[in-house]
Design an enzyme around this catalytic site. Sequence first.
Site, PDB file in Angstrom:
ATOM      1  N   GLU A  84     -20.194 -12.045  16.531  1.00 13.69           N
ATOM      2  CA  GLU A  84     -18.945 -12.324  15.640  1.00 13.69           C
ATOM      3  C   GLU A  84     -18.122 -13.278  16.185  1.00 13.69           C
ATOM      4  O   GLU A  84     -18.238 -13.848  17.756  1.00 13.69           O
ATOM      5  CB  GLU A  84     -17.584 -11.151  16.272  1.00 13.69           C
ATOM      6  CG  GLU A  84     -16.222 -11.135  15.819  1.00 13.69           C
ATOM      7  CD  GLU A  84     -16.341  -9.237  16.594  1.00 13.69           C
ATOM      8  OE1 GLU A  84     -17.245  -8.338  16.508  1.00 13.69           O
ATOM      9  OE2 GLU A  84     -15.259  -8.824  17.003  1.00 13.69           O
ATOM     10  N   LYS A 262     -15.810  -0.263  21.410  1.00 10.53           N
ATOM     11  CA  LYS A 262     -17.075  -0.698  20.436  1.00 10.53           C
ATOM     12  C   LYS A 262     -16.651  -2.598  21.228  1.00 10.53           C
ATOM     13  O   LYS A 262     -16.965  -3.651  21.763  1.00 10.53           O
ATOM     14  CB  LYS A 262     -16.114  -0.811  19.534  1.00 10.53           C
ATOM     15  CG  LYS A 262     -17.509  -1.766  18.731  1.00 10.53           C
ATOM     16  CD  LYS A 262     -16.987  -3.293  18.311  1.00 10.53           C
ATOM     17  CE  LYS A 262     -17.686  -3.750  17.347  1.00 10.53           C
ATOM     18  NZ  LYS A 262     -17.608  -5.272  17.230  1.00 10.53           N
ATOM     19  N   ASP A 278     -33.042  -4.248  26.668  1.00 11.38           N
ATOM     20  CA  ASP A 278     -32.119  -3.201  25.612  1.00 11.38           C
ATOM     21  C   ASP A 278     -31.301  -2.984  25.209  1.00 11.38           C
ATOM     22  O   ASP A 278     -30.284  -1.584  26.035  1.00 11.38           O
ATOM     23  CB  ASP A 278     -34.149  -1.816  26.458  1.00 11.38           C
ATOM     24  CG  ASP A 278     -33.586  -1.152  25.432  1.00 11.38           C
ATOM     25  OD1 ASP A 278     -32.659  -1.186  23.582  1.00 11.38           O
ATOM     26  OD2 ASP A 278     -34.605  -0.235  25.317  1.00 11.38           O
ATOM     27  N   HIS A 376      -8.907 -14.659  14.656  1.00  9.36           N
ATOM     28  CA  HIS A 376     -10.664 -14.024  14.261  1.00  9.36           C
ATOM     29  C   HIS A 376     -10.944 -14.884  12.674  1.00  9.36           C
ATOM     30  O   HIS A 376     -12.087 -15.589  13.039  1.00  9.36           O
ATOM     31  CB  HIS A 376     -10.309 -12.374  13.362  1.00  9.36           C
ATOM     32  CG  HIS A 376     -11.413 -11.284  14.642  1.00  9.36           C
ATOM     33  ND1 HIS A 376     -12.227 -11.372  13.810  1.00  9.36           N
ATOM     34  CD2 HIS A 376     -11.525 -11.211  15.547  1.00  9.36           C
ATOM     35  CE1 HIS A 376     -13.418 -10.735  14.676  1.00  9.36           C
ATOM     36  NE2 HIS A 376     -12.733 -10.400  15.430  1.00  9.36           N
TER      37      HIS A 376
HETATM   38  C1  MEV Z   1     -13.612  -5.985  17.287  1.00  9.61           C
HETATM   39  O1  MEV Z   1     -14.663  -6.496  17.420  1.00  9.61           O
HETATM   40  C2  MEV Z   1     -13.470  -5.122  18.510  1.00  9.61           C
HETATM   41  C3  MEV Z   1     -11.846  -4.887  18.582  1.00  9.61           C
HETATM   42  O2  MEV Z   1     -11.918  -3.773  17.463  1.00  9.61           O
HETATM   43  C4  MEV Z   1     -12.046  -4.148  19.646  1.00  9.61           C
HETATM   44  C5  MEV Z   1     -10.845  -3.365  20.072  1.00  9.61           C
HETATM   45  O3  MEV Z   1     -10.295  -2.246  19.156  1.00  9.61           O
HETATM   46  O4  MEV Z   1     -10.262  -2.438  21.291  1.00  9.61           O
HETATM   47  C6  MEV Z   1     -11.373  -5.659  19.066  1.00  9.61           C
END
Ligand code: MEV
Length: 426
Positions: A84, A262, A278, A376
């Site tokens: 990413e 995430k 792992d 991004h």
């Molecule tokens: C994207 O890979 C991760 C985010 O969505 C985390 C978040 O929203 O805190 C930007």
Amino acid sequence: MKGFHSNISGFYKLSMEERQKLLSSLTNLDQNDMKILKELGYFSATQIDTLIENVVGSYQLPFGLALNFKINNKDYIIPMVIEEPSVVAAASNAARMARKHGGFHSEEVKSIMISQIQITQLKDIEESKKVLQKNKEKLLKIANEQDPMLNELGGGARDIEIREINTNKGKMIILHLLVDVLDAMGANVVNTMAEAISPIIEDISRGRVYLRIVSNLATHRLAKSSATFDKEMLGGDEVVEGILNAYEFAAADPYRATTHNKGIMNGIVALTLATGNDTRAIEAGSHAYASLSGQYSPLTKFKVDSDGNLVGEIELPLALGIIGGMTKIHPMARIALKILNVKSAGELSQVGAALGLAQNVAALRALASEGIQKGHMALHSRNIAKVAGVPDALLEKVAQVMIKEKKIRVDYAKQILQRINDGENL
Ligand code: MEV
């Protein structure tokens, strides 16, 4: 695809070259695909063929470096493997904001793993619990006989925990064997120990043992890190306020907490992968830990200090090893560990926790200010241009035009390329 099927027996017995040939006869992979498939990079054919089953190739991902990290007064360059865009830059950026206030403070992490032994069909559960507890030393001794080397180095089985659970198949005793696995991730060693003591457990408890397996909810191997992130570098009071609001949102709403976590995993899993650990174990453990209160919650917490700087902390189980598994076999994992220069598995987990916190702060900062898409899009638009067939020399140009015109699409990249080729001055 004419003649395609997946009912192939003895695939594993073929050489890798034979498997590739068979695959090519079954699918519509073209010559170029086959050429890529045959490129094994730094792996020899024998090496890669023994790692998993039915191997037909290897799979590369970018290996990047997160910079600016100071953790417990030591500088770190952190290798990350991730597909990413923006993640590595974001972590480095947040680490700089923490560095101004001394960097990260990570607590010591003990490498204690849990192996679970499931005891069923018990006639007198209270009596079984008592007798298991009474035989604790005997069980630990037998467990320790399985790995004399671990004992010599100062690790080994340390304790047992006896839990009772209610299930649809009646009450069960779950015995936890707690093992100090030192610098390993530890699943192998604790599984071996659990299997070795199970017959004795059946004997003393008069029950029937089924599962004997590590728990990836490594609650005795918690990594905790905290840092102060500079208010001005974050973008001022308004951004800090936005981050606190984002945190409260996650604390109250599992839909948001999932994405919040995430973002943390963007960092931690990239480090896990880079070091040959792992990733599934780390993910499963983290998300289970996030749910322990009964509601899926954020793994970080935030507040402000008296000067308005953002103070963040993170806590999660991190079973990362520096020996065993792929850590010493994978050539890039070996390099990653050299770059990290960590002396123990515990130190690697300390780094992981700091990286997760930095990653989270970077994401929340972007979300609370300009939004996540701007950062991004710079990298994303280059990728889109590449997919559109833009030659390397023009990638940056085409990407910039797409960003400026807010149309980041393959068809539009092709149009821009055409305009440049037609002599338009963009
Ligand atoms: C994207 O890979 C991760 C985010 O969505 C985390 C978040 O929203 O805190 C930007």
